[in-house]
Write an enzyme that holds these catalytic residues in place. Structure first.
Site, short mmCIF file in Angstrom:
data_model
loop_
_atom_site.label_atom_id
_atom_site.label_comp_id
_atom_site.label_asym_id
_atom_site.label_seq_id
_atom_site.Cartn_x
_atom_site.Cartn_y
_atom_site.Cartn_z
N GLN A 42 0.85 -1.18 0.00
CA GLN A 42 0.00 0.00 0.00
C GLN A 42 0.89 1.24 0.00
OE1 GLN A 42 -3.40 -0.10 2.98
NE2 GLN A 42 -2.35 -1.99 3.52
N ASN A 43 2.18 1.04 0.22
CA ASN A 43 3.08 2.19 0.38
C ASN A 43 3.43 2.79 -0.97
OD1 ASN A 43 2.96 1.56 3.06
ND2 ASN A 43 4.92 0.48 3.10
N VAL A 44 3.60 4.08 -0.97
CA VAL A 44 3.96 4.77 -2.21
C VAL A 44 5.45 5.09 -2.23
CG1 VAL A 44 1.65 5.71 -2.58
CG2 VAL A 44 3.30 7.02 -1.21
N ASP A 45 6.17 4.70 -1.11
CA ASP A 45 7.61 4.97 -1.10
C ASP A 45 8.34 3.88 -1.89
OD1 ASP A 45 7.50 3.73 2.26
OD2 ASP A 45 8.44 2.68 0.57
N HIS A 96 -1.42 1.60 -4.24
CA HIS A 96 -1.83 3.00 -4.16
C HIS A 96 -0.90 3.93 -4.92
CE1 HIS A 96 -4.03 1.73 -0.24
NE2 HIS A 96 -4.69 1.42 -1.33
N CYS A 139 -0.19 14.10 -15.81
CA CYS A 139 -1.03 15.28 -16.00
C CYS A 139 -2.45 14.98 -15.50
CB CYS A 139 -1.09 15.62 -17.50
SG CYS A 139 -2.29 16.90 -17.87
N CYS A 191 1.40 20.80 -17.69
CA CYS A 191 1.60 19.92 -18.85
C CYS A 191 1.44 20.76 -20.11
CB CYS A 191 0.51 18.84 -18.79
SG CYS A 191 0.39 17.83 -20.28
N SER A 234 -2.84 -1.11 9.20
CA SER A 234 -3.95 -1.07 10.18
C SER A 234 -5.17 -1.78 9.60
CB SER A 234 -4.30 0.38 10.49
OG SER A 234 -4.67 1.04 9.29
N PRO A 237 3.17 -4.22 15.77
CA PRO A 237 3.28 -4.06 17.23
C PRO A 237 1.94 -3.79 17.90
CG PRO A 237 4.27 -2.17 16.08
CD PRO A 237 3.88 -3.17 15.04
C1 BV8 Z 1 -11.86 3.63 -3.44
C2 BV8 Z 1 -1.85 6.91 -1.48
C3 BV8 Z 1 -13.75 3.75 -4.82
C4 BV8 Z 1 -1.90 8.39 -1.33
C5 BV8 Z 1 -3.58 6.00 0.00
C6 BV8 Z 1 -16.15 3.50 4.43
C7 BV8 Z 1 -15.97 2.13 4.53
C8 BV8 Z 1 -15.09 1.45 3.68
C9 BV8 Z 1 -14.39 2.15 2.69
C10 BV8 Z 1 -14.57 3.51 2.61
C11 BV8 Z 1 -15.45 4.18 3.46
N1 BV8 Z 1 -15.40 5.49 3.14
C12 BV8 Z 1 -14.54 5.67 2.10
C13 BV8 Z 1 -14.06 4.46 1.76
C14 BV8 Z 1 -13.13 4.18 0.68
C15 BV8 Z 1 -11.71 4.51 1.10
C16 BV8 Z 1 -11.36 3.93 2.43
O1 BV8 Z 1 -11.02 2.75 2.54
N2 BV8 Z 1 -11.40 4.76 3.47
C17 BV8 Z 1 -11.08 4.26 4.79
C18 BV8 Z 1 -10.18 5.28 5.50
C19 BV8 Z 1 -12.37 4.01 5.55
N3 BV8 Z 1 -10.90 3.90 0.09
C20 BV8 Z 1 -10.64 4.59 -1.02
O2 BV8 Z 1 -11.02 5.72 -1.22
C21 BV8 Z 1 -9.88 3.84 -2.10
N4 BV8 Z 1 -10.60 4.00 -3.33
O3 BV8 Z 1 -12.47 3.04 -2.59
O4 BV8 Z 1 -12.38 4.02 -4.63
C22 BV8 Z 1 -13.93 3.76 -6.27
C23 BV8 Z 1 -14.13 2.54 -6.92
C24 BV8 Z 1 -14.33 2.55 -8.29
C25 BV8 Z 1 -14.30 3.76 -9.00
C26 BV8 Z 1 -14.05 4.96 -8.32
C27 BV8 Z 1 -13.86 4.96 -6.95
C28 BV8 Z 1 -8.50 4.42 -2.29
C29 BV8 Z 1 -7.69 4.23 -1.05
C30 BV8 Z 1 -6.25 4.63 -1.35
C31 BV8 Z 1 -5.94 5.96 -0.70
N5 BV8 Z 1 -4.51 6.27 -0.88
N6 BV8 Z 1 -2.28 6.25 -0.23
C32 BV8 Z 1 -0.78 8.88 -0.45
O5 BV8 Z 1 -0.04 8.06 0.14
O6 BV8 Z 1 -0.65 10.11 -0.34
S1 BV8 Z 1 -4.01 5.23 1.44
C33 BV8 Z 1 -2.75 5.46 2.56
O7 BV8 Z 1 -3.32 5.29 3.82
C34 BV8 Z 1 -1.67 4.40 2.50
O8 BV8 Z 1 -1.34 4.04 1.20
C35 BV8 Z 1 -2.26 3.25 3.26
O9 BV8 Z 1 -3.01 2.43 2.46
C36 BV8 Z 1 -3.20 3.96 4.19
C37 BV8 Z 1 -2.64 3.94 5.57
O10 BV8 Z 1 -2.91 2.70 5.99
P1 BV8 Z 1 -1.70 1.76 6.52
O11 BV8 Z 1 -0.70 1.52 5.45
O12 BV8 Z 1 -2.35 0.61 7.15
O13 BV8 Z 1 -0.98 2.63 7.58
P2 BV8 Z 1 -1.64 3.18 8.86
O14 BV8 Z 1 -0.96 4.45 9.13
O15 BV8 Z 1 -3.12 3.12 8.74
O16 BV8 Z 1 -1.26 2.10 9.97
C38 BV8 Z 1 0.09 1.85 10.23
C39 BV8 Z 1 0.12 0.46 10.84
O17 BV8 Z 1 1.49 0.12 11.03
C40 BV8 Z 1 -0.55 0.41 12.21
O18 BV8 Z 1 -1.32 -0.77 12.30
C41 BV8 Z 1 0.63 0.35 13.17
O19 BV8 Z 1 0.35 -0.42 14.33
C42 BV8 Z 1 1.65 -0.37 12.35
N7 BV8 Z 1 3.05 -0.10 12.70
C43 BV8 Z 1 3.56 1.02 13.28
N8 BV8 Z 1 4.91 0.85 13.43
C44 BV8 Z 1 5.21 -0.39 12.93
C45 BV8 Z 1 4.03 -0.98 12.47
N9 BV8 Z 1 4.02 -2.21 11.92
C46 BV8 Z 1 5.18 -2.86 11.84
N10 BV8 Z 1 6.36 -2.36 12.25
C47 BV8 Z 1 6.41 -1.13 12.80
N11 BV8 Z 1 7.58 -0.63 13.23
ZN ZN Z 2 -1.73 17.07 -20.11
#
Ligand code: BV8
Ligand code: ZN
Length: 250
Positions: free
Chosen positions: A102-105, A120, A128, A155, A196, A221
């Site tokens: 899911q990471n973009v890095d 993602h 563009c 663009c 998460s 963790p």
């Molecule tokens: C879509 C790119 C539809 C951008 C990202 C209600 C219910 C269900 C779904 C939805 C809803 N309302 C809206 C939605 C849809 C929405 C969604 O899921 N929202 C959630 C918040 C409820 N999803 C979307 O919008 C997706 N698109 O549904 O489109 C559609 C379909 C057809 C046609 C048109 C439209 C798009 C989702 C993608 C969004 N983009 N990233 C950018 O990065 O700038 S998401 C971004 O946040 C990340 O990529 C990642 O996916 C997310 C963060 O989540 P995690 O990676 O899990 O990280 P997080 O910070 O949450 O947690 C960190 C975890 O690591 C924790 O558990 C922590 O304990 C743990 N941790 C900490 N330290 C460590 C560790 N683990 C191991 N080692 C450690 N040291």
């Molecule tokens: Zn263009």
């Protein structure tokens, strides 16, 4: 004494020829890349990442969003892959390890892993927002302006150059999600690390494995909605657990 590998996991991993790793922001936490749950730092402290990573934010203030991504690009450029990323690259020498992130890095790649799918998108890609044409040279530009706002490049079609990531409300690249699902279904083991499990549809992938009877181990963790359903819930950070696991593979 190194982190104890949960009983049975080393054997399970040793016997798994094909492994899919589903990684989230926690995978990069020990490299210094803030997770989405972490509060942001510096001038971005007052902004909610989930609010900035949207088409609405882009429409409202493209310069603010572009400045945020430029800041994140320079931050990731300054970070190094951690021992967890490197352990996965080593594991790929012993088995067929597919990374679906899911990471973009680019830390998995910089540790030497091939990434099967960036669900993602990619922080360093740009396109563009009108004609969709890939925009090169949109590397971290001049220092981000004091208030964080930096006008995005244009663009030649007149559109604005946007980050090549998937924003909330945008569909995932179909081939990426498809590849992730196929990889999970033909794996002997799925490792879910550092997510998460809240963001859909990425969060469906571990469920698909569980429903298909494929063993799933979670490395995190903290607890997540998945922790009670997985075969092994390993409460440990990625940069500690993954090296211990690969070490135990012998
Ligand atoms: C879509 C790119 C539809 C951008 C990202 C209600 C219910 C269900 C779904 C939805 C809803 N309302 C809206 C939605 C849809 C929405 C969604 O899921 N929202 C959630 C918040 C409820 N999803 C979307 O919008 C997706 N698109 O549904 O489109 C559609 C379909 C057809 C046609 C048109 C439209 C798009 C989702 C993608 C969004 N983009 N990233 C950018 O990065 O700038 S998401 C971004 O946040 C990340 O990529 C990642 O996916 C997310 C963060 O989540 P995690 O990676 O899990 O990280 P997080 O910070 O949450 O947690 C960190 C975890 O690591 C924790 O558990 C922590 O304990 C743990 N941790 C900490 N330290 C460590 C560790 N683990 C191991 N080692 C450690 N040291
Ligand atoms: Zn263009």
């Amino acid at each position: 004494m190194g982190e104890q590998v949960p009983r049975g996991l080393a054997e399970l991993a040793r016997g798994s020829r094909t492994v899919t790793v589903l990684s989230g922001a926690g995978m990069s936490a020990e490299s210094g890349v803030p997770t989405f749950r972490d509060a942001q730092s510096g001038l971005w402290e007052r902004y909610d990442a989930a609010a900035l990573a949207t088409p609405e934010a882009w429409l409202a203030d493209a310069a603010l969003v572009w400045g945020w991504y430029q800041w994140r690009r320079s931050l990731v450029r300054a970070c190094e892959p951690n021992a967890g990323h490197r352990a996965l690259a080593r594991w790929a020498r012993l088995a067929d390890v597919r990374i679906v992130t899911q990471n973009v890095d680019d830390l998995h790649e910089r540790a030497g892993s091939a990434v099967l799918a960036h669900l993602h998108g990619d922080l360093f890609a740009s396109r563009c927002d009108t004609c969709g044409q890939e925009a090169h040279g949109a590397e971290p530009g001049p220092e981000v302006a004091q208030d964080g706002r930096t006008p995005p490049p244009r663009c030649e079609c007149g559109g604005l150059v946007r980050p090549g990531v998937v924003w909330f409300g945008e569909a995932l690249p179909p081939d990426a999600f498809e590849a992730g699902m196929r990889s999970v279904l033909d794996s002997h083991l799925v490792v879910v690390v550092g997510t998460s499990g809240l963001v859909q549809p990425a969060a469906l992938l571990p469920d698909i494995a569980l429903r298909s009877g494929i063993p799933v181990v979670e490395i995190n963790p903290g607890p997540t909605p998945l922790s009670t359903d997985v075969d092994v819930s390993w409460r440990a950070p990625a940069a500690v657990a993954l090296p211990a696991l690969i070490e135990a593979l012998g």
